[in-house]
Design an enzyme around this catalytic site. Structure first.
Site, PDB file in Angstrom:
ATOM      1  N   GLN A  29      33.316  22.493  -3.742  1.00 17.35           N
ATOM      2  CA  GLN A  29      34.343  22.902  -2.788  1.00 17.35           C
ATOM      3  C   GLN A  29      35.706  22.916  -3.486  1.00 17.35           C
ATOM      4  OE1 GLN A  29      36.237  20.607   0.440  1.00 17.35           O
ATOM      5  NE2 GLN A  29      35.288  22.059   1.854  1.00 17.35           N
ATOM      6  N   TYR A  58      44.440  22.674   5.468  1.00 17.74           N
ATOM      7  CA  TYR A  58      44.878  22.786   4.080  1.00 17.74           C
ATOM      8  C   TYR A  58      45.410  24.191   3.794  1.00 17.74           C
ATOM      9  CZ  TYR A  58      42.740  18.229   3.973  1.00 17.74           C
ATOM     10  OH  TYR A  58      42.446  16.919   4.259  1.00 17.74           O
ATOM     11  N   ARG A 116      34.659  27.631   4.040  1.00 14.67           N
ATOM     12  CA  ARG A 116      34.629  26.676   5.152  1.00 14.67           C
ATOM     13  C   ARG A 116      35.815  26.945   6.075  1.00 14.67           C
ATOM     14  NH1 ARG A 116      34.124  20.178   6.253  1.00 14.67           N
ATOM     15  NH2 ARG A 116      32.164  20.452   7.379  1.00 14.67           N
ATOM     16  N   GLY A 123      27.190  15.213   8.086  1.00 11.21           N
ATOM     17  CA  GLY A 123      28.162  14.530   7.243  1.00 11.21           C
ATOM     18  C   GLY A 123      27.953  13.037   7.144  1.00 11.21           C
ATOM     19  N   ARG A 124      28.473  12.294   8.109  1.00 11.09           N
ATOM     20  CA  ARG A 124      28.390  10.831   8.037  1.00 11.09           C
ATOM     21  C   ARG A 124      26.970  10.302   7.862  1.00 11.09           C
ATOM     22  NH1 ARG A 124      33.400  10.787  12.015  1.00 11.09           N
ATOM     23  NH2 ARG A 124      32.206  12.560  12.759  1.00 11.09           N
TER      24      ARG A 124
END
Length: 361
Positions: free
Chosen positions: A99, A184, A231, A320-321
């Site tokens: 990424q 971002y 993404r 994810g987690r």
């Protein structure tokens, strides 16, 4: 067997399942130099049973860095460090994309070598803090007012993304993901409330997505569009980016990425407790606009993943987690075994504890 455990083609690879380990910042790169290391290689290789691993956000330049201890991919030492990671992942049978990350205004000059942050516009990310390590005293500080990027700045940063894509392939990655989500830099151009430009990079939807398209074209020219993922986070308001009409904006993005022929779109759904929900109608509209691989992530369980894949608006699902604390997550999901819970105190920084020491089933 459900669709979740069936193979799928991506970037010339046959992925063994439709489970994605999405990018998650863990802040364990070697200092100084923000270099990926052997510990990180072990962590990712432990999780190589995912159909696809996407690396943690990896800054494309010193000015693209938002948080202390995150890895980069612009120096020779950083490329060599990532080569250790991809070698170990490939030896374990995994497929891995890098990424590529430029945080724009979501930083502080302590993280950028004293240089003022840059963004689409000179608008601060209010109420947003970033992690710094100033003279061995780590802590959180407010972001700073960024400088609006000139045309020359835009051209320069596009070149940095281009070089980072080349570096990623040189480091052994199977492709790259552009981080255009979570507030971002690319997201700062996309969303209407963070982009006040009056030139061809601001105003209309087509103008606001111009920077993304130019970055996509630059990296595609170097490594091929099928090895490029993007993404996006249409409804999240992380780090202060908000769009006044997200469905209009992100459907336009989906059409543009379809035209560009990118390999996948990776949609990060808002996942906090009272977060706005993406409607099925919105997801189906994205599916209609974009014919490549569609990845969704955000609080998915196996049951929700099965439903999304069966309905056809998703092709792969990011967990994810659960991947933090379950290196063997695909096997646990397939066999219906209970999941380890993660320790939030060891998510960022540190060593093996809470990183490579979670047990397999």
């Amino acid at each position: 067997m459900t669709l979740l455990f069936s193979p799928i083609e991506l970037a010339g690879k046959t992925l063994k399942n439709r489970i994605v380990m999405p990018p998650m910042t863990r802040s364990r790169s070697t200092q100084p130099g923000d270099i990926a290391n052997d510990l990180m290689a072990t962590y990712y290789a432990q999780r190589a049973s995912a159909g696809l691993i996407v690396s943690e956000g990896t800054q494309i330049s010193k000015l693209g860095k938002g948080y202390a201890w995150t890895p980069g991919i612009y120096s020779n030492e950083q490329v060599a460090g990532w080569s250790k990671v991809t070698n170990k992942v490939h030896n374990a049978g995994g497929v891995m994309f890098a990424q590529l990350w430029h945080v724009g205004r979501v930083t502080h000059s302590d993280n950028t070598g004293g240089v003022q942050p840059i963004s689409a516009s000179a608008i601060a990310a209010k109420g947003v803090k970033v992690f710094v390590d100033t003279n061995g005293e780590p802590g959180f500080v407010d972001t700073q007012l960024p400088r609006e990027m000139s045309k020359q700045d835009i051209t320069h940063v596009i070149g940095e993304f281009r070089q980072a894509a080349i570096n990623a392939v040189d480091a052994g990655f199977d492709g790259i993901e552009l981080h255009a989500a979570n507030g971002y830099l690319i997201n700062q151009f996309l969303d209407s409330q963070s982009n006040a430009r009056t030139d061809e990079y601001g105003g209309s939807v087509q103008n606001r997505l111009r920077f993304l398209v130019e970055v996509v074209n630059a990296v595609s020219d170097e490594i091929g569009s099928q090895k490029v993922g993007v993404r996006l986070a249409p409804l999240t308001t992380l780090n202060g980016t908000v769009d006044d009409n997200p469905e209009q904006t992100y459907l336009a993005v989906a059409h543009a990425l379809n035209d560009a022929g990118v390999g996948y779109m990776h949609i990060a759904e808002a996942d906090w407790d009272d977060a706005p929900l993406m409607s099925v109608e919105f997801k189906q509209a994205i599916r209609k606009a974009y014919s490549g691989v569609l990845i969704y992530a955000g609080k998915y369980t196996k049951e929700r993943a099965d439903e999304a894949l069966a309905q056809g608006w998703a092709d792969m699902i990011g967990f994810g987690r659960p991947f933090v604390s379950n290196p063997d997550l695909p096997a646990r999901l397939e066999q219906g075994k209970p999941l380890n819970s993660h320790n939030p105190d060891t998510l960022f920084g540190g060593a093996e504890q809470g990183y490579t020491d979670y047990p397999t089933a």
